[in-house]
Design a protein around this motif. Structure first.
Motif, PDB file in Angstrom:
ATOM      1  N   ILE A 197      32.849 -34.571 -31.504  1.00 24.37           N
ATOM      2  CA  ILE A 197      31.743 -34.572 -30.543  1.00 24.37           C
ATOM      3  C   ILE A 197      31.749 -33.225 -29.823  1.00 24.37           C
ATOM      4  O   ILE A 197      32.771 -32.790 -29.304  1.00 24.37           O
ATOM      5  N   ARG A 198      30.600 -32.575 -29.825  1.00 27.34           N
ATOM      6  CA  ARG A 198      30.465 -31.280 -29.148  1.00 27.34           C
ATOM      7  C   ARG A 198      30.019 -31.485 -27.711  1.00 27.34           C
ATOM      8  O   ARG A 198      29.329 -32.444 -27.401  1.00 27.34           O
ATOM      9  N   TYR A 199      30.396 -30.564 -26.848  1.00 24.45           N
ATOM     10  CA  TYR A 199      29.991 -30.650 -25.446  1.00 24.45           C
ATOM     11  C   TYR A 199      28.547 -30.176 -25.309  1.00 24.45           C
ATOM     12  O   TYR A 199      28.165 -29.135 -25.836  1.00 24.45           O
ATOM     13  N   ASP A 200      27.730 -30.942 -24.604  1.00 20.18           N
ATOM     14  CA  ASP A 200      26.304 -30.656 -24.410  1.00 20.18           C
ATOM     15  C   ASP A 200      26.119 -29.856 -23.116  1.00 20.18           C
ATOM     16  O   ASP A 200      25.879 -30.417 -22.056  1.00 20.18           O
ATOM     17  N   HIS A 201      26.238 -28.539 -23.210  1.00 21.80           N
ATOM     18  CA  HIS A 201      26.157 -27.679 -22.028  1.00 21.80           C
ATOM     19  C   HIS A 201      24.804 -27.758 -21.327  1.00 21.80           C
ATOM     20  O   HIS A 201      24.732 -27.614 -20.113  1.00 21.80           O
ATOM     21  N   GLU A 202      23.742 -27.982 -22.077  1.00 23.99           N
ATOM     22  CA  GLU A 202      22.400 -28.050 -21.485  1.00 23.99           C
ATOM     23  C   GLU A 202      22.256 -29.216 -20.506  1.00 23.99           C
ATOM     24  O   GLU A 202      21.483 -29.143 -19.559  1.00 23.99           O
ATOM     25  N   VAL A 204      23.413 -33.606 -15.695  1.00 26.79           N
ATOM     26  CA  VAL A 204      22.543 -34.779 -15.708  1.00 26.79           C
ATOM     27  C   VAL A 204      23.418 -36.027 -15.555  1.00 26.79           C
ATOM     28  O   VAL A 204      24.281 -36.297 -16.383  1.00 26.79           O
ATOM     29  N   LEU A 205      23.199 -36.759 -14.485  1.00 28.81           N
ATOM     30  CA  LEU A 205      23.944 -37.996 -14.249  1.00 28.81           C
ATOM     31  C   LEU A 205      23.021 -39.173 -14.499  1.00 28.81           C
ATOM     32  O   LEU A 205      21.952 -39.268 -13.914  1.00 28.81           O
ATOM     33  N   ARG A 233      26.220 -36.646 -31.977  1.00 25.22           N
ATOM     34  CA  ARG A 233      27.484 -35.915 -32.078  1.00 25.22           C
ATOM     35  C   ARG A 233      27.636 -34.872 -30.976  1.00 25.22           C
ATOM     36  O   ARG A 233      28.255 -33.827 -31.151  1.00 25.22           O
ATOM     37  N   ARG A 234      27.073 -35.187 -29.815  1.00 28.96           N
ATOM     38  CA  ARG A 234      27.259 -34.308 -28.653  1.00 28.96           C
ATOM     39  C   ARG A 234      27.060 -35.126 -27.386  1.00 28.96           C
ATOM     40  O   ARG A 234      26.486 -36.212 -27.410  1.00 28.96           O
ATOM     41  N   GLY A 235      27.590 -34.598 -26.290  1.00 31.86           N
ATOM     42  CA  GLY A 235      27.447 -35.286 -25.019  1.00 31.86           C
ATOM     43  C   GLY A 235      28.245 -34.585 -23.930  1.00 31.86           C
ATOM     44  O   GLY A 235      28.867 -33.547 -24.156  1.00 31.86           O
ATOM     45  N   VAL A 236      28.190 -35.173 -22.750  1.00 31.88           N
ATOM     46  CA  VAL A 236      28.962 -34.679 -21.611  1.00 31.88           C
ATOM     47  C   VAL A 236      30.082 -35.680 -21.343  1.00 31.88           C
ATOM     48  O   VAL A 236      30.296 -36.607 -22.122  1.00 31.88           O
ATOM     49  N   LEU A 266      36.749 -33.140  -4.223  1.00 34.66           N
ATOM     50  CA  LEU A 266      36.075 -33.521  -2.976  1.00 34.66           C
ATOM     51  C   LEU A 266      35.348 -32.337  -2.345  1.00 34.66           C
ATOM     52  O   LEU A 266      34.401 -32.510  -1.590  1.00 34.66           O
ATOM     53  N   ARG A 267      35.797 -31.112  -2.634  1.00 34.06           N
ATOM     54  CA  ARG A 267      35.139 -29.925  -2.077  1.00 34.06           C
ATOM     55  C   ARG A 267      33.782 -29.679  -2.708  1.00 34.06           C
ATOM     56  O   ARG A 267      32.842 -29.295  -2.046  1.00 34.06           O
ATOM     57  N   ASN A 268      33.708 -29.870  -4.022  1.00 32.15           N
ATOM     58  CA  ASN A 268      32.472 -29.652  -4.759  1.00 32.15           C
ATOM     59  C   ASN A 268      32.250 -30.885  -5.620  1.00 32.15           C
ATOM     60  O   ASN A 268      32.533 -30.869  -6.820  1.00 32.15           O
ATOM     61  N   PRO A 269      31.743 -31.967  -5.021  1.00 34.91           N
ATOM     62  CA  PRO A 269      31.681 -33.243  -5.760  1.00 34.91           C
ATOM     63  C   PRO A 269      30.650 -33.240  -6.893  1.00 34.91           C
ATOM     64  O   PRO A 269      29.455 -33.321  -6.673  1.00 34.91           O
ATOM     65  N   VAL A 270      31.156 -33.126  -8.095  1.00 31.57           N
ATOM     66  CA  VAL A 270      30.342 -33.210  -9.299  1.00 31.57           C
ATOM     67  C   VAL A 270      30.790 -34.480 -10.015  1.00 31.57           C
ATOM     68  O   VAL A 270      31.985 -34.702 -10.209  1.00 31.57           O
ATOM     69  N   GLY A 271      29.843 -35.315 -10.433  1.00 26.39           N
ATOM     70  CA  GLY A 271      30.183 -36.547 -11.126  1.00 26.39           C
ATOM     71  C   GLY A 271      30.968 -36.288 -12.401  1.00 26.39           C
ATOM     72  O   GLY A 271      30.744 -35.290 -13.093  1.00 26.39           O
ATOM     73  N   HIS A 272      31.911 -37.174 -12.683  1.00 26.96           N
ATOM     74  CA  HIS A 272      32.742 -37.021 -13.868  1.00 26.96           C
ATOM     75  C   HIS A 272      33.151 -38.406 -14.351  1.00 26.96           C
ATOM     76  O   HIS A 272      33.012 -39.388 -13.628  1.00 26.96           O
ATOM     77  N   ALA A 273      33.662 -38.493 -15.570  1.00 26.85           N
ATOM     78  CA  ALA A 273      34.136 -39.765 -16.118  1.00 26.85           C
ATOM     79  C   ALA A 273      35.386 -39.523 -16.946  1.00 26.85           C
ATOM     80  O   ALA A 273      35.487 -38.521 -17.651  1.00 26.85           O
ATOM     81  N   TRP A 274      36.322 -40.437 -16.822  1.00 27.78           N
ATOM     82  CA  TRP A 274      37.576 -40.415 -17.564  1.00 27.78           C
ATOM     83  C   TRP A 274      37.787 -41.790 -18.175  1.00 27.78           C
ATOM     84  O   TRP A 274      37.072 -42.733 -17.866  1.00 27.78           O
ATOM     85  N   CYS A 275      38.819 -41.892 -18.983  1.00 26.02           N
ATOM     86  CA  CYS A 275      39.234 -43.201 -19.503  1.00 26.02           C
ATOM     87  C   CYS A 275      40.696 -43.428 -19.139  1.00 26.02           C
ATOM     88  O   CYS A 275      41.484 -42.489 -19.067  1.00 26.02           O
TER      89      CYS A 275
END
Length: 160
Positions: free
Chosen positions: A88-93, A97-98, A115-118, A146-155
């Motif tokens: 899976i490639r990283y979708d920089h564009e 987008v959340l 085959r791509r995503g964030v 917390l200083r620059n809150p950008v949404g993220h996801a982990w497993c």
């Protein structure tokens, strides 16, 4: 005089009784891996390079291949991770987008199709494959800092 005080202090510390607490639960040790290889997952990674394209169309198909190829939870978790990371490639564009309102299964399938995503796409796909492969896995949404809150996801996956 000072040296004798230090020695007396050290002797007093060495003879002091230190209580020892028993462990209240046992931890099952994972099976030992062969020491011959510097990379313990070399065989898993190599096997995941041989996945037939037909098995990579759905999360259940990929999980079926993993379940039949690997017996330990650690190997199945590694297999799911390495396949997603390498295919899976990283979708920089669309990195900012959340869209957490869509169903996880839809996101996982879309990630396989494109085959791509964030981060969320990687996490949803890995989570779906891991769960279908018989692992306890959870998606963990949050922020990168917390200083620059950008949404993220982990497993988080429980193994052994």
């Amino acid at each position: 005089m000072f040296t004798r005080c230090l020695l007396a202090l050290a002797a007093g510390l060495l003879t002091t009784h230190v209580p020892v607490f028993a462990q209240t639960h046992t931890v099952k040790k994972p099976a030992a891996r062969p020491a011959a290889s510097a990379d313990p997952y070399r065989a898993v990674d190599a096997r995941m390079q041989q996945v037939p394209d037909s098995a990579t169309r759905t999360a259940t198909g990929l999980a079926r291949y993993i379940r039949t190829s690997f017996s330990t939870e650690a190997d199945r978790a590694r297999a799911a991770f390495i396949w997603v990371a390498r295919h899976i490639r990283y979708d920089h564009e669309n990195m900012y987008v959340l869209e957490f309102e869509r169903e996880p299964a839809v996101v996982a399938q879309e990630t396989l199709d494109k085959r791509r995503g964030v981060c969320r796409h990687f996490a949803e796909l890995y989570n779906a494959v891991a769960r279908h492969a018989g692992l306890q896995s959870y998606l963990v949404p949050g922020y990168t800092s917390l200083r620059n809150p950008v949404g993220h996801a982990w497993c988080a996956t429980r193994i052994d």
